[in-house]
Enzyme design. Structure first.
Site, PDB file in Angstrom:
ATOM      1  N   ASP A  50       0.840  -1.200   0.000  1.00 12.15           N
ATOM      2  CA  ASP A  50       0.000   0.000   0.000  1.00 12.15           C
ATOM      3  C   ASP A  50       0.870   1.244   0.000  1.00 12.15           C
ATOM      4  O   ASP A  50       1.530   1.552   0.989  1.00 12.15           O
ATOM      5  CB  ASP A  50      -0.893   0.004   1.254  1.00 12.15           C
ATOM      6  N   TYR A  55       3.137   9.664  -0.438  1.00 11.33           N
ATOM      7  CA  TYR A  55       4.203   9.080   0.402  1.00 11.33           C
ATOM      8  C   TYR A  55       5.583   9.323  -0.219  1.00 11.33           C
ATOM      9  O   TYR A  55       6.599   9.104   0.434  1.00 11.33           O
ATOM     10  CB  TYR A  55       4.004   7.570   0.602  1.00 11.33           C
ATOM     11  N   LYS A  80      -2.427   5.877  -4.532  1.00  9.72           N
ATOM     12  CA  LYS A  80      -3.530   6.803  -4.263  1.00  9.72           C
ATOM     13  C   LYS A  80      -3.321   8.161  -4.925  1.00  9.72           C
ATOM     14  O   LYS A  80      -2.189   8.651  -4.993  1.00  9.72           O
ATOM     15  CB  LYS A  80      -3.687   7.013  -2.748  1.00  9.72           C
ATOM     16  N   HIS A 111      -7.327   9.372  -2.360  1.00 10.45           N
ATOM     17  CA  HIS A 111      -6.761   9.288  -1.010  1.00 10.45           C
ATOM     18  C   HIS A 111      -7.673   9.938   0.035  1.00 10.45           C
ATOM     19  O   HIS A 111      -7.841   9.419   1.140  1.00 10.45           O
ATOM     20  CB  HIS A 111      -5.382   9.967  -1.010  1.00 10.45           C
TER      21      HIS A 111
HETATM   22  N1  LIG Z   1      -5.449   6.186   3.466  1.00  9.31           N
HETATM   23  C1  LIG Z   1      -4.936   6.961   4.391  1.00  9.31           C
HETATM   24  O1  LIG Z   1      -5.299   8.144   4.564  1.00  9.31           O
HETATM   25  C2  LIG Z   1      -3.867   6.390   5.273  1.00  9.31           C
HETATM   26  C3  LIG Z   1      -3.532   7.043   6.473  1.00  9.31           C
HETATM   27  C4  LIG Z   1      -2.553   6.466   7.271  1.00  9.31           C
HETATM   28  C5  LIG Z   1      -1.944   5.279   6.889  1.00  9.31           C
HETATM   29  N2  LIG Z   1      -2.281   4.680   5.706  1.00  9.31           N
HETATM   30  C6  LIG Z   1      -1.647   3.403   5.269  1.00  9.31           C
HETATM   31  O2  LIG Z   1      -1.769   2.477   6.322  1.00  9.31           O
HETATM   32  C7  LIG Z   1      -0.469   1.983   6.664  1.00  9.31           C
HETATM   33  C8  LIG Z   1      -0.426   1.611   8.127  1.00  9.31           C
HETATM   34  O3  LIG Z   1      -0.706   2.714   8.944  1.00  9.31           O
HETATM   35  P1  LIG Z   1       0.425   3.389   9.839  1.00  9.31           P
HETATM   36  O4  LIG Z   1       1.758   3.083   9.243  1.00  9.31           O
HETATM   37  O5  LIG Z   1       0.093   4.806  10.011  1.00  9.31           O
HETATM   38  O6  LIG Z   1       0.180   2.694  11.260  1.00  9.31           O
HETATM   39  P2  LIG Z   1       0.366   1.217  11.811  1.00  9.31           P
HETATM   40  O7  LIG Z   1       0.590   0.243  10.741  1.00  9.31           O
HETATM   41  O8  LIG Z   1      -0.782   0.991  12.759  1.00  9.31           O
HETATM   42  O9  LIG Z   1       1.670   1.384  12.706  1.00  9.31           O
HETATM   43  C9  LIG Z   1       2.940   1.501  12.123  1.00  9.31           C
HETATM   44  C10 LIG Z   1       3.962   1.629  13.254  1.00  9.31           C
HETATM   45  O10 LIG Z   1       3.895   0.455  14.077  1.00  9.31           O
HETATM   46  C11 LIG Z   1       5.172  -0.128  14.268  1.00  9.31           C
HETATM   47  N3  LIG Z   1       4.924  -1.573  14.287  1.00  9.31           N
HETATM   48  C12 LIG Z   1       4.634  -2.366  13.225  1.00  9.31           C
HETATM   49  N4  LIG Z   1       4.393  -3.628  13.605  1.00  9.31           N
HETATM   50  C13 LIG Z   1       4.529  -3.650  14.960  1.00  9.31           C
HETATM   51  C14 LIG Z   1       4.391  -4.672  15.928  1.00  9.31           C
HETATM   52  N5  LIG Z   1       4.113  -5.926  15.579  1.00  9.31           N
HETATM   53  N6  LIG Z   1       4.596  -4.348  17.232  1.00  9.31           N
HETATM   54  C15 LIG Z   1       4.908  -3.071  17.585  1.00  9.31           C
HETATM   55  N7  LIG Z   1       5.045  -2.043  16.708  1.00  9.31           N
HETATM   56  C16 LIG Z   1       4.858  -2.338  15.397  1.00  9.31           C
HETATM   57  C17 LIG Z   1       5.987   0.335  13.080  1.00  9.31           C
HETATM   58  O11 LIG Z   1       7.338   0.473  13.430  1.00  9.31           O
HETATM   59  P3  LIG Z   1       8.477  -0.439  12.718  1.00  9.31           P
HETATM   60  O12 LIG Z   1       8.463  -0.087  11.255  1.00  9.31           O
HETATM   61  O13 LIG Z   1       9.729  -0.010  13.406  1.00  9.31           O
HETATM   62  O14 LIG Z   1       8.108  -1.871  12.997  1.00  9.31           O
HETATM   63  C18 LIG Z   1       5.383   1.718  12.770  1.00  9.31           C
HETATM   64  O15 LIG Z   1       6.019   2.716  13.550  1.00  9.31           O
HETATM   65  C19 LIG Z   1       0.470   3.116   6.247  1.00  9.31           C
HETATM   66  O16 LIG Z   1       1.810   2.695   6.157  1.00  9.31           O
HETATM   67  C20 LIG Z   1      -0.161   3.522   4.947  1.00  9.31           C
HETATM   68  O17 LIG Z   1       0.208   2.612   3.932  1.00  9.31           O
HETATM   69  C21 LIG Z   1      -3.247   5.205   4.917  1.00  9.31           C
END
Ligand SMILES: NC(=O)c1ccc[n+]([C@@H]2O[C@H](COP(=O)([O-])OP(=O)(O)OC[C@H]3O[C@@H](n4cnc5c(N)ncnc54)[C@H](OP(=O)(O)O)[C@@H]3O)[C@@H](O)[C@H]2O)c1
Length: 315
Positions: A50, A55, A80, A111
Site C-alpha cells: 500500500d 508518500y 492513491k 486518497h
Molecule cells: N489512506 C490513508 O489516509 C492512510 C492514512 C494512514 C496510513 N495509511 C496506510 O496504512 C499503513 C499503516 O498505517 P500506519 O503506518 O500509520 O500505522 P500502523 O501500521 O498501525 O503502525 C505503524 C507503526 O507500528 C510499528 N509496528 C509495526 N508492527 C509492529 C508490531 N508488531 N509491534 C509493535 N510495533 C509495530 C511500526 O514500526 P516499525 O516499522 O519499526 O516496525 C510503525 O512505527 C500506512 O503505512 C499507509 O500505507 C493510509
C-alpha cells in the site's frame, strides 16, 4: 483460519494482509529504506503493498516489485491520488503509473475526498467535488492500466453522496480501523453495498519507545498470552476475522513484519470481547497522527469540518 485473500466487487482478489508503505513522512529520491522494506516484505511473504503519491516512495516500491522474482500477477499494489490530483486525474494517474513502472496498478484510490488547489482546500460543494473526481477515475479502468478503483477516508454520508452519480461502485474504501475505532456503521454499510474495507493504522500507529494505546489494551494483551501470539497479530486477526476487511500494517523491522503476517482464528468469545473493548470509557478514538494536531478537538481535517467528513461521531 481467516481468509488470506478476499474477493472485491469486480472479482479481483486482494490479500487480507498487506504492507503499509507510509514512512512517517513523505520521502524523496531513491529511498533505500522503502526499497529494503519492500524487498524484505516480499521475501517474508507479503503480496499486497500500500503506497500513495503523497508518500513520495512509489518509485522505490515499484523497483522492489520489479527486482523480485515473484510473478507480477501474484502481487497486489495499491496507490492513491493526492489532494492536488483531483482536477487532473488522468495526469496524476500517469505520474503514479510511471513512477511505479509495474505494468499495471491493481488499485487506485482517491486518497481523501478533499481537493486542494495550490495552497487552498476546495470547499465540499465546489468543483472538483469528489463525485466529479470519481467520474474521471471511472475512465481509468477502461484502459487496462488500472484494475480497480476505490476511495479512502470516506464516511457513510460521503459514500451515499458518491453513489448517487457513480457508475462504478468503489471496490475498496480504506479507512482507519482497529479495536479502538471499529467503524461499526461503515462496516455494516460497506457490507450491504459490497465495498471492501481496508484498515489503516490497524495496530494504532505505535511510536518507537511509546507504543500505541491499542497495543497496550489489557484484553488484547491477555489474548496474546492465551494464544501465544504478539498483541499486534491478535489485533490484525480480529480485523480480518470481521470479514470484508483487509489490513495494511507498516513495519520496516523484519521481526515485526513477520509477526504481523501471523493472523489466526480467534475463538468466538474472544472475537466478541475484542469487538467490545471500544465501548469502555475513553477507548473510542482516532489513533492516526495526521500531522495537524487533535482533529476531534479542532473539529476539522485538511480544510473540511468533521461534519463535511461525516466524522462527527466515531463508532
Ligand atoms: N489512506 C490513508 O489516509 C492512510 C492514512 C494512514 C496510513 N495509511 C496506510 O496504512 C499503513 C499503516 O498505517 P500506519 O503506518 O500509520 O500505522 P500502523 O501500521 O498501525 O503502525 C505503524 C507503526 O507500528 C510499528 N509496528 C509495526 N508492527 C509492529 C508490531 N508488531 N509491534 C509493535 N510495533 C509495530 C511500526 O514500526 P516499525 O516499522 O519499526 O516496525 C510503525 O512505527 C500506512 O503505512 C499507509 O500505507 C493510509
Amino acid at each position: 483460519m481467516p481468509a488470506t485473500t478476499l474477493k472485491l466487487n469486480n472479482g479481483q482478489q486482494i490479500p487480507a494482509l498487506g504492507l503499509g508503505c507510509w514512512m512517517s513522512k513523505p520521502v524523496e529520491g531513491d529511498n533505500p529504506e522503502t526499497y529494503e522494506m519492500v524487498v524484505q516484505a516480499l521475501k517474508t511473504g507479503y503480496r499486497h503493498l500500500d503506497t500513495a503519491a503523497g508518500y513520495g516512495n512509489e518509485k522505490a516500491v515499484g523497483r522492489a516489485v520489479r527486482d523480485s522474482d515473484i510473478p507480477r500477477s501474484e502481487i497486489f499494489v495499491t496507490t492513491k491520488l493526492g489532494f492536488d490530483g483531483h482536477d487532473d486525474v488522468e495526469g496524476h494517474f500517469k505520474k503514479s503509473f510511471d513512477a511505479l513502472d509495474i505494468e499495471y496498478i491493481d488499485l487506485f484510490l482517491m486518497h481523501w475526498p478533499q481537493a486542494k488547489k495550490g495552497d487552498d482546500w476546495v470547499p465540499k460543494d465546489q468543483s472538483p467535488t469528489f463525485a466529479e473526481t470519481w467520474k474521471e477515475m471511472e475512465k481509468l479502468v477502461k484502459g487496462g492500466k488500472c484494475r480497480s478503483i476505490g476511495v479512502s477516508n470516506f464516511s457513510v454520508e460521503n459514500l451515499e453522496l458518491l453513489l448517487k452519480s457513480a457508475d462504478i461502485v468503489p471496490a475498496v474504501n480504506q479507512v482507519e480501523a482497529n479495536i479502538y475505532h471499529p467503524q461499526a456503521s461503515l462496516h455494516k454499510y460497506c457490507a450491504e453495498k459490497n465495498i471492501h474495507l481496508t484498515a489503516y493504522c490497524p495496530i494504532g500507529q505505535p511510536k518507537p519507545e511509546v507504543g500505541s494505546k491499542v497495543l497496550k489494551d489489557e484484553v488484547l494483551i491477555g489474548l496474546g498470552e492465551k494464544y501465544g501470539k504478539p498483541a499486534a497479530a491478535v489485533a490484525l486477526s480480529w480485523l480480518v476475522q470481521r470479514g470484508n476487511w483487509s489490513a495494511v500494517p507498516k513495519s520496516a523491522n523484519p521481526t515485526r513484519m513477520a509477526q504481523n503476517l501471523e493472523i489466526f482464528e480467534l475463538e468466538k468469545a474472544d472475537f466478541e470481547a475484542l469487538s467490545k473493548v471500544h465501548e469502555q470509557p475513553g477507548k473510542l478514538m482516532i489513533s492516526c497522527d495526521y500531522g495537524s494536531g487533535d482533529i476531534m478537538e479542532k473539529g476539522e481535517i485538511f480544510g473540511w469540518s468533521l461534519k463535511d467528513m461525516g466524522w462527527e461521531k466515531l463508532d
